[in-house]
Write an enzyme that holds these catalytic residues in place. Structure first.
Site, PDB file in Angstrom:
ATOM      1  CE1 TYR A 160      -8.975   3.005   3.215  1.00  0.00           C
ATOM      2  CE2 TYR A 160      -9.464   3.779   5.197  1.00  0.00           C
ATOM      3  CZ  TYR A 160      -8.587   3.886   4.091  1.00  0.00           C
ATOM      4  OH  TYR A 160      -7.503   4.237   4.131  1.00  0.00           O
ATOM      5  CG  HIS A 209      -1.216   8.860   6.196  1.00  0.00           C
ATOM      6  ND1 HIS A 209      -0.519   8.256   7.050  1.00  0.00           N
ATOM      7  CD2 HIS A 209      -2.037   7.762   5.755  1.00  0.00           C
ATOM      8  CE1 HIS A 209      -0.610   7.064   7.480  1.00  0.00           C
ATOM      9  NE2 HIS A 209      -1.614   6.652   6.426  1.00  0.00           N
ATOM     10  CG  ASP A 269      -5.754   6.744   4.972  1.00  0.00           C
ATOM     11  OD1 ASP A 269      -5.554   6.454   3.630  1.00  0.00           O
ATOM     12  OD2 ASP A 269      -4.719   6.123   5.541  1.00  0.00           O
ATOM     13  CG  HIS A 311      -4.521   4.772   9.763  1.00  0.00           C
ATOM     14  ND1 HIS A 311      -4.132   3.441   9.449  1.00  0.00           N
ATOM     15  CD2 HIS A 311      -4.201   5.330   8.808  1.00  0.00           C
ATOM     16  CE1 HIS A 311      -3.529   3.336   8.319  1.00  0.00           C
ATOM     17  NE2 HIS A 311      -3.908   4.591   7.787  1.00  0.00           N
ATOM     18  CG  HIS A 355      -1.930  -3.143   4.656  1.00  0.00           C
ATOM     19  ND1 HIS A 355      -2.999  -3.177   5.257  1.00  0.00           N
ATOM     20  CD2 HIS A 355      -1.634  -1.769   4.570  1.00  0.00           C
ATOM     21  CE1 HIS A 355      -3.449  -2.038   5.432  1.00  0.00           C
ATOM     22  NE2 HIS A 355      -2.665  -1.068   5.022  1.00  0.00           N
ATOM     23  CG  HIS A 370      -7.534   5.281  -0.285  1.00  0.00           C
ATOM     24  ND1 HIS A 370      -6.573   4.858  -1.043  1.00  0.00           N
ATOM     25  CD2 HIS A 370      -6.882   5.525   0.823  1.00  0.00           C
ATOM     26  CE1 HIS A 370      -5.498   4.816  -0.528  1.00  0.00           C
ATOM     27  NE2 HIS A 370      -5.659   4.814   0.746  1.00  0.00           N
ATOM     28  CD  GLU A 384      -0.579   2.723   5.339  1.00  0.00           C
ATOM     29  OE1 GLU A 384      -1.529   3.402   5.829  1.00  0.00           O
ATOM     30  OE2 GLU A 384      -0.404   1.475   5.247  1.00  0.00           O
ATOM     31  CG  ASP A 397      -1.829   4.076   0.981  1.00  0.00           C
ATOM     32  OD1 ASP A 397      -0.874   4.351   1.859  1.00  0.00           O
ATOM     33  OD2 ASP A 397      -2.972   4.024   1.097  1.00  0.00           O
TER      34      ASP A 397
HETATM   35 FE1  FEO Z   1      -2.858   4.797   5.796  1.00  0.00          FE
HETATM   36 FE2  FEO Z   1      -4.181   4.883   2.669  1.00  0.00          FE
HETATM   37  O1  FEO Z   1      -2.786   4.773   3.860  1.00  0.00           O
END
Ligand code: FEO
Length: 394
Positions: A193, A79, A164, A145, A25, A226, A81, A83
């Site tokens: 990050y 989370h 994250d 986040h 993104h 991640h 999101e 991913d």
């Molecule tokens: Fe906020 Fe790794 O997604």
């Protein structure tokens, strides 16, 4: 395709490595990334987070190497999101008895994303789920986040799964910090990050770290969603998060600029020369030769930002506008700055840059330095003097 990796007895990494993602993104991910999902097995089984939808086959094959996915009881969504939750719709078809576990915002967010009425259990800070031999404890991490974010803690194994938080976009064959030859690269990616994802929310981090301490969570391992898992350098990454979230900066200047015909660039070089003469570490950053997500990583720990723009169409240069807009949303902490630039006949850019820097809370050290058309010797000397004054004033 690599196999599952055991973190602790009964706790396995079943995620996926995305070697080829180069853009996330808008954020440049030159070193790829991983989507880390964790399978936790007691008498019952939980999967904490999933992977991006296209990596479902990688995740499910790792799960299948350990158990029948139909045996999964809980799908913990730290989370929403995509991913991390993108593989859920496919996974739900393979896990008939599984219940989603998420915060109230998490359940709402999943409903909005996937338009499904999945069986769900809402959890709050301090709630626990016993798997029999393993206990999952939850900690809401509101706005870290997203509003849905939470951490999961595996009590018996002292493993924190903060999604994250503490993550890095870094693809690697290795899974643990002590297996990496160049940990400074992982730290650099962790900083990038933080700068791009967490910087605007930095004030929420110290209270959350205090909450972790108050809850008495003993942590042997931090396994983010991640990148690399932290088990041997916990102090290093926690100290870095403490510093980044409280705006610890170094006596270092970034001269960030763009230039139409070389005049603003000549000014930038002269400012840098003045700083170097006065002993201030500095870096020249040309906006069209560096990705803005790399630039904000540099900004995270620099004390001084000197931002230069030529005037174009009664405003700032597009690349400068882009950076200013992005940076404003990130709310950088504890910066000082000066604007500069060359113009032909109207000269609005310097005023706009200065106003934008002020609006994002940057302390303006002195009025912007502007030059008409091409800087002469005297004007270049003024730029050097500016560099020296900035260095002397820190
Ligand atoms: Fe906020 Fe790794 O997604």
């Amino acid at each position: 395709m690599s196999g599952s990796i055991e973190l602790k007895d009964g706790v396995h990494w079943v995620g996926a490595i995305d070697w080829n993602v180069r853009e996330f993104h808008g954020y440049s991910t030159s070193r790829g990334t991983t989507y880390n999902a964790y399978l936790i097995r007691g008498d019952k089984t939980a999967l904490v987070d999933t992977v991006k939808a296209e990596f479902f086959p990688e995740m499910i094959s790792k799960i299948e190497s350990l158990i029948d996915p139909a045996e999964i009881d809980y799908l913990v969504v730290n989370h929403v999101e995509m991913d991390h939750s993108g593989a859920l719709p496919l996974l739900m078809e393979r896990t008939p008895r599984a219940q989603i576990v998420a915060t109230d915002n998490g359940v709402k967010g999943l409903t909005r994303h996937y338009r499904k009425d999945w069986p769900s259990l809402k959890v709050r800070t301090g709630n626990e789920i016993s798997l029999g031999g393993k206990t999952l404890q939850f900690l809401e991490a509101y706005m870290l986040h997203w509003p849905d974010s939470m951490f999961t803690y595996v009590k018996e194994d002292r493993v924190l799964l903060p999604n994250d938080g503490f993550g890095q976009h870094y693809a690697s064959y290795q899974r643990f910090d002590d297996e990496i030859d160049h940990l400074e690269i992982v730290m650099e990616e962790a900083a990038k990050y933080f700068a791009n994802i967490l910087m605007p929310l930095a004030p929420l981090i110290p209270p959350l770290l205090k909450k972790v301490e108050k809850m008495g969570l003993q942590i042997d391992m931090i396994a983010p969603s991640h990148g690399i898992i932290w088990r041997s350098h916990l102090g290093k990454i926690i100290q870095a998060y403490t510093d980044w979230s409280t705006g610890v900066v170094q006596d270092r200047a970034l001269i960030i600029y763009d230039s139409m015909w070389g005049s603003t660039e000549a000014m930038a070089r002269a400012i840098a020369q003045g700083m170097s003469r006065a002993g201030l570490e500095n870096k020249l950053i040309h906006l069209r030769k560096n990705h803005y997500s790399d630039i904000v990583k540099e900004i995270l720990t620099a004390k001084v930002l000197v931002i230069g723009s030529p005037t174009l169409n009664e405003g700032v240069f597009p690349s400068v506008a882009h950076l200013l807009s992005y940076l404003k949303g990130l709310h950088p902490l504890k910066k000082k700055g000066v604007a500069f630039g060359s113009y032909g006949w109207s000269g609005e850019a310097i005023k706009v840059v200065e106003a934008e820097m002020k609006a994002m809370g940057i302390e303006i050290l002195e009025p912007g330095l502007e030059v008409v058309y091409v800087p002469g010797e005297e004007e270049l000397q003024q730029c050097m003097d500016l560099g020296e004054r900035i260095a002397a004033g820190l």
